[in-house]
Motif scaffolding. Sequence first.
Motif, PDB file in Angstrom:
ATOM      1  N   ALA A  47      10.464  -6.177  50.324  1.00 46.33           N
ATOM      2  CA  ALA A  47      11.393  -6.376  49.006  1.00 46.33           C
ATOM      3  C   ALA A  47      11.004  -7.296  47.967  1.00 46.33           C
ATOM      4  O   ALA A  47      10.929  -6.887  46.741  1.00 46.33           O
ATOM      5  CB  ALA A  47      12.743  -6.920  49.617  1.00 46.33           C
ATOM      6  N   LEU A  48      10.199  -8.426  48.406  1.00 44.49           N
ATOM      7  CA  LEU A  48       9.738  -9.382  47.630  1.00 44.49           C
ATOM      8  C   LEU A  48       8.605  -8.741  46.691  1.00 44.49           C
ATOM      9  O   LEU A  48       8.163  -8.991  45.778  1.00 44.49           O
ATOM     10  CB  LEU A  48       9.413 -10.770  48.252  1.00 44.49           C
ATOM     11  N   GLU A  49       7.970  -8.028  47.450  1.00 40.52           N
ATOM     12  CA  GLU A  49       6.788  -7.296  46.801  1.00 40.52           C
ATOM     13  C   GLU A  49       7.251  -6.207  45.902  1.00 40.52           C
ATOM     14  O   GLU A  49       6.645  -6.262  44.597  1.00 40.52           O
ATOM     15  CB  GLU A  49       5.973  -6.535  47.780  1.00 40.52           C
ATOM     16  N   GLU A  50       8.343  -5.494  46.161  1.00 44.79           N
ATOM     17  CA  GLU A  50       8.759  -4.453  45.303  1.00 44.79           C
ATOM     18  C   GLU A  50       9.234  -5.199  44.207  1.00 44.79           C
ATOM     19  O   GLU A  50       9.379  -4.638  42.868  1.00 44.79           O
ATOM     20  CB  GLU A  50       9.980  -3.651  45.897  1.00 44.79           C
ATOM     21  N   LEU A  54       5.350 -10.805  45.020  1.00 41.98           N
ATOM     22  CA  LEU A  54       4.318 -10.801  46.191  1.00 41.98           C
ATOM     23  C   LEU A  54       3.522  -9.486  45.851  1.00 41.98           C
ATOM     24  O   LEU A  54       3.881  -8.549  45.466  1.00 41.98           O
ATOM     25  CB  LEU A  54       4.781 -11.060  47.367  1.00 41.98           C
ATOM     26  N   THR A  55       2.122  -9.714  46.441  1.00 43.47           N
ATOM     27  CA  THR A  55       1.628  -8.488  46.353  1.00 43.47           C
ATOM     28  C   THR A  55       0.673  -8.675  47.384  1.00 43.47           C
ATOM     29  O   THR A  55       0.632  -9.641  48.311  1.00 43.47           O
ATOM     30  CB  THR A  55       0.450  -8.505  45.036  1.00 43.47           C
ATOM     31  N   GLU A  67       1.975 -13.767  39.674  1.00 43.93           N
ATOM     32  CA  GLU A  67       2.068 -14.765  38.630  1.00 43.93           C
ATOM     33  C   GLU A  67       3.684 -15.051  38.629  1.00 43.93           C
ATOM     34  O   GLU A  67       4.044 -16.184  38.495  1.00 43.93           O
ATOM     35  CB  GLU A  67       1.868 -14.320  37.531  1.00 43.93           C
ATOM     36  N   LYS A  68       4.216 -13.782  39.099  1.00 40.94           N
ATOM     37  CA  LYS A  68       5.784 -14.092  38.889  1.00 40.94           C
ATOM     38  C   LYS A  68       6.341 -14.918  39.920  1.00 40.94           C
ATOM     39  O   LYS A  68       7.345 -15.679  39.789  1.00 40.94           O
ATOM     40  CB  LYS A  68       6.487 -12.895  38.695  1.00 40.94           C
ATOM     41  N   GLY A  69       5.688 -14.734  41.128  1.00 37.62           N
ATOM     42  CA  GLY A  69       6.067 -15.474  42.350  1.00 37.62           C
ATOM     43  C   GLY A  69       5.996 -16.948  42.170  1.00 37.62           C
ATOM     44  O   GLY A  69       6.639 -17.927  42.475  1.00 37.62           O
ATOM     45  N   TYR A  70       4.775 -17.256  41.618  1.00 35.98           N
ATOM     46  CA  TYR A  70       4.291 -18.596  41.276  1.00 35.98           C
ATOM     47  C   TYR A  70       5.397 -19.338  40.203  1.00 35.98           C
ATOM     48  O   TYR A  70       5.735 -20.358  40.587  1.00 35.98           O
ATOM     49  CB  TYR A  70       3.017 -18.892  40.639  1.00 35.98           C
TER      50      TYR A  70
END
Length: 226
Positions: A47-50, A54-55, A67-70
């Motif tokens: 879900a976090l990847e979607e 994350l990737t 970058e969005k995660g950071y």
Amino acid sequence: MDNRKEKLLTMVIESYIKNAEPIGSKFLVSFGDLDFSEATVRNELRALEEEGFLTHPHTSAGRIPTEKGYRYYVDQLNLEKSHISKNDYKTLTDSLSEDIDYELSIKNLAKAAVELSNETVIIAFSAEKVYYTGLSNLFHKSEFGDLAVVANISHVFDNCEDYVEDLFAKVEDSPRYFIGSENPFDEMLSVVSARFGKEGMIALLGPKRMDYKYNFGLIKKLLEIM
């Protein structure tokens, strides 16, 4: 984002910062002291990847931050409470000497910061007068092992004054992070930067998996000393 996803995202990012290896569900369950199953972890990571936080590299089943995660991670940190140890502070102050001029003293301080952070430091005494140190630290990081990446980063520093001028327009008196595409140097980098004096600027550069907490505390102490 709910608490469970935020906890897993934080674990992935902090593990990746430390180890530079994609993080899988088995690792998180084994070392994360979690109160939910590996299947739940897999679903949440998916879900976090979607959602773009994350990737995963093609060669690995593990995930790495985007970058969005950071950016989400940094925005949740209480950076004002970041600090460095007394020993690290002493390393900074020991680099100073009363019998040398101001600019040389600041350069010595930058070298001490490079030693502590294992990153790269740029000092701009003005938009046209720029000094940097610790570039070799970047090239020892796994992200920068590709020859084309090294060439691109080298080009950036060959034209450092132009990039510093772009950053200078964004920087404030208080430290601020510019992650990936937010900074003018390169989207593979993160930068924490602030102004000092009348027209000076200090910037600490590293990979996006830099230690955001420590580096923010380090910049704060550098500004106090400067």
